[in-house]
Structures are given as structure tokens and as C-alpha cells.
Design a protein around this motif. Structure first.
Motif, PDB file in Angstrom:
ATOM      1  N   LEU A  10      39.382  48.850  87.122  1.00 20.21           N
ATOM      2  CA  LEU A  10      40.789  49.204  86.928  1.00 20.21           C
ATOM      3  C   LEU A  10      41.423  49.158  88.310  1.00 20.21           C
ATOM      4  CD1 LEU A  10      40.604  52.277  84.489  1.00 20.21           C
ATOM      5  CD2 LEU A  10      41.263  49.940  83.931  1.00 20.21           C
ATOM      6  N   ASP A  11      42.695  48.737  88.377  1.00 14.98           N
ATOM      7  CA  ASP A  11      43.379  48.694  89.674  1.00 14.98           C
ATOM      8  C   ASP A  11      43.456  50.099  90.279  1.00 14.98           C
ATOM      9  OD1 ASP A  11      43.894  46.026  89.181  1.00 14.98           O
ATOM     10  OD2 ASP A  11      45.897  46.413  88.359  1.00 14.98           O
ATOM     11  N   THR A  40      45.848  52.213  88.451  1.00 19.86           N
ATOM     12  CA  THR A  40      45.678  52.327  86.994  1.00 19.86           C
ATOM     13  C   THR A  40      44.803  53.538  86.689  1.00 19.86           C
ATOM     14  OG1 THR A  40      45.853  49.933  86.738  1.00 19.86           O
ATOM     15  CG2 THR A  40      44.830  51.122  84.919  1.00 19.86           C
ATOM     16  N   TYR A  61      45.643  49.652  76.216  1.00 26.09           N
ATOM     17  CA  TYR A  61      46.374  50.255  77.344  1.00 26.09           C
ATOM     18  C   TYR A  61      47.675  50.883  76.872  1.00 26.09           C
ATOM     19  CZ  TYR A  61      43.300  47.351  80.172  1.00 26.09           C
ATOM     20  OH  TYR A  61      42.192  46.773  80.735  1.00 26.09           O
ATOM     21  N   ARG A  84      44.096  41.929  86.934  1.00 22.30           N
ATOM     22  CA  ARG A  84      45.473  42.426  86.805  1.00 22.30           C
ATOM     23  C   ARG A  84      46.201  41.797  85.602  1.00 22.30           C
ATOM     24  NH1 ARG A  84      48.924  41.310  90.344  1.00 22.30           N
ATOM     25  NH2 ARG A  84      49.984  43.303  90.349  1.00 22.30           N
ATOM     26  N   GLN A  85      45.451  41.606  84.524  1.00 24.25           N
ATOM     27  CA  GLN A  85      45.996  40.813  83.420  1.00 24.25           C
ATOM     28  C   GLN A  85      47.230  41.437  82.752  1.00 24.25           C
ATOM     29  OE1 GLN A  85      43.144  39.218  80.733  1.00 24.25           O
ATOM     30  NE2 GLN A  85      44.668  38.656  79.195  1.00 24.25           N
ATOM     31  N   VAL A  86      47.173  42.741  82.495  1.00 19.49           N
ATOM     32  CA  VAL A  86      48.293  43.371  81.791  1.00 19.49           C
ATOM     33  C   VAL A  86      49.553  43.289  82.666  1.00 19.49           C
ATOM     34  CG1 VAL A  86      49.169  45.553  80.868  1.00 19.49           C
ATOM     35  CG2 VAL A  86      46.773  44.902  80.473  1.00 19.49           C
ATOM     36  N   LYS A  87      49.385  43.608  83.933  1.00 16.75           N
ATOM     37  CA  LYS A  87      50.548  43.584  84.839  1.00 16.75           C
ATOM     38  C   LYS A  87      51.101  42.167  84.959  1.00 16.75           C
ATOM     39  CE  LYS A  87      48.985  47.441  87.668  1.00 16.75           C
ATOM     40  NZ  LYS A  87      48.264  47.757  88.891  1.00 16.75           N
ATOM     41  N   LEU A 125      50.276  52.295  84.223  1.00 17.58           N
ATOM     42  CA  LEU A 125      49.307  51.700  83.304  1.00 17.58           C
ATOM     43  C   LEU A 125      48.137  52.649  83.123  1.00 17.58           C
ATOM     44  CD1 LEU A 125      48.411  49.138  81.783  1.00 17.58           C
ATOM     45  CD2 LEU A 125      47.544  48.238  83.929  1.00 17.58           C
TER      46      LEU A 125
HETATM   47  N1  URA Z   1      45.321  45.038  83.688  1.00 13.20           N
HETATM   48  C1  URA Z   1      45.913  45.304  84.857  1.00 13.20           C
HETATM   49  O1  URA Z   1      46.905  44.677  85.206  1.00 13.20           O
HETATM   50  N2  URA Z   1      45.392  46.269  85.641  1.00 13.20           N
HETATM   51  C2  URA Z   1      44.322  47.013  85.286  1.00 13.20           C
HETATM   52  O2  URA Z   1      43.901  47.899  86.038  1.00 13.20           O
HETATM   53  C3  URA Z   1      43.720  46.733  84.059  1.00 13.20           C
HETATM   54  C4  URA Z   1      44.230  45.734  83.278  1.00 13.20           C
END
Ligand code: URA
Length: 242
Positions: free
Chosen positions: A101-102, A105, A132, A186-189, A202
């Protein structure tokens, strides 16, 4: 048994890193340096040493941590910043985060000394859903929702479709729940930035059937054997991506 598998089982590193340790010349078998990554050993007879220390198979440990912001998901930071290891008071032996996790996060992070387990859970070929809670800047548009649900074109290729639910719309922000099964950096971001809604905060709330429950931030708990088996079954039976 392959030496790399033994190293992973003994908690020296994940399976992939174990091969690297061999190639780097950090492993001896019966006092003799071994650098072939494919070397096979007899775990009952051979004495394996890693950087001068004899390795013994360890009791397997599987933990779930509710990671606060400000802790790195790694075992050590050369700049001296806090890592998730600082939160594992009372745990003996080396553990490794299962994925990352970042720094900023929060939420569910698995840790284990079982390199085989780690490898199976994070392997991108298999679909292990991660959920998330995301606060994004602005009011999420229908167009952005459609894009996220279809897949978003990132620098490293098109993502798989995300499952997205809007939980709360505020004047200047939207709280959403988003599930993905890939584990790109960093997929979700990156997906949300790409559709025009930068992430404010997040938190990972679940991995497959495991959720944080009432685990407080900064606290950890051991997984029970059914949970470990459930995760392994899921990873093994997962549908490989095309
Ligand atoms: N996606 C993100 O951008 N950051 C995370 O820490 C986990 C998933």
C-alpha cells in the motif's frame, strides 16, 4: 526440493527474491557457495546458510494489519521512515508485506513469512479482488463512472473493469467504493486521475472475503487457518488473465 523454495519457506525472502539471493552469492549449502538458481537440495540433510546464518524452516505466520497512513509497506527504509514492521510488536521472525500500500494509503495489508503464500496471492495471473474506499476531488461524473467500469487506459496498458459504487456525494468531493483485482503500482490513484478525479484519500477495506472487521488502525491480528486456506484456494482456482 528447490533451494529457492526452501529459502522462501524458511522466511529468507519471497520466492522470486530467493532466486536473486542465490545469484547474488549469499547462500551456502553445506558450507559451499551456490549460485545456480535452479539448485536442488535435500531439506532433511543439507545445511543452508544465508549471509552466514543457518536457516531453519519457520512456523508459518499470516497476519492482517490495519495500516495507518505514514508507514511504508516494506521491511526497511534507508531514510529511516516508519515501516509497517514498527507496528508488529510481539511478532518473532521476519515477515514480509504481501503486496504494497502507498505511504499515504490506509487499511488492510497482509504480512507473512511464507514466501510461497505471498507469491500466490500477489501473482497478477490470478484474480484476487481488493476493495477500496476512496474519497475523490469533485463530484464524480457519469462519464467517469462508465470509464472506470469499462477499464481505463494507463501508460502500462488498459486496466480491467473496476466495480464502482458511489457511497456519498458531497459539494467538493465524492466517496466511492472501488474493487479491482489487478495489482499495478498506484493503480486506483492512476485510474481516478486519468478520468479526471484525483484521489484525496484511500483506504483498502477488503481482500477477497477478508475485511478489516473491527480491527483498529495500527493493530494486527493472526489469520485463522480457514482464512489462509480460503485465500490459497482462491488464488489457485482463480481465472488466469488472458
Ligand atoms: N492503489 C493505489 O493507488 N494505491 C494503493 O496504495 C493501493 C492501490
Amino acid at each position: 526440493m528447490r533451494l529457492a523454495k526452501y529459502l522462501a519457506a524458511a522466511g529468507a525472502a519471497s520466492r522470486r527474491k530467493a532466486e536473486q539471493l542465490i545469484v547474488e552469492g549469499r547462500i551456502k549449502v553445506n558450507g559451499v557457495l551456490v549460485i545456480e538458481p535452479g539448485r536442488v537440495i535435500n531439506p532433511h540433510l543439507d545445511i543452508i546458510d544465508f549471509d552466514g546464518q543457518i536457516l531453519k524452516p519457520q512456523k508459518k505466520i499470516y497476519l492482517m494489519l490495519n495500516k495507518p497512513a505514514g508507514y511504508l509497506s516494506s521491511t526497511y527504509d534507508p531514510h529511516g521512515r516508519p515501516t509497517v514492521m514498527d507496528l508488529l510488536k510481539g511478532i518473532q521472525g521476519r515477515l514480509y508485506p504481501v503486496g504494497r500500500l502507498d505511504l499515504d494509503t490506509r487499511g488492510l495489508l497482509l504480512l507473512s513469512n511464507d514466501g510461497e503464500f505471498t507469491n500466490k496471492i500477489i501473482h497478477p495471473r490470478y484474480h484476487v479482488d481488493k476493495k477500496y474506499q476512496v474519497l475523490v476531488k469533485g463530484q464524480l461524473s457519469e462519464k467517469a463512472l462508465r470509464q472506470l467500469r469499462k477499464g481505463v487506459q494507463l501508460e502500462d496498458g488498459l486496466t480491467s473493469p473496476a466495480e464502482v459504487k458511489v457511497l456519498q456525494t458531497n459539494t467538493n468531493s465524492t466517496l466511492i467504493e472501488m474493487s479491482i483485482h489487478e495489482g499495478r503500482k498506484r493503480q486506483v490513484k492512476r485510474m481516478l486521475a486519468q478520468v479526471g478525479f484525483p484521489v484525496i484519500s484511500l483506504k483498502r477495506t477488503a481482500i477477497a472475503f477478508l475485511d478489516l472487521g473491527n480491527l483498529e488502525e495500527g493493530q494486527y491480528r493472526h489469520l485463522d487457518p480457514h482464512e489462509v486456506k480460503g485465500l490459497l484456494d482462491l488464488a489457485q482456482s482463480g481465472v488466469p488473465e488472458k
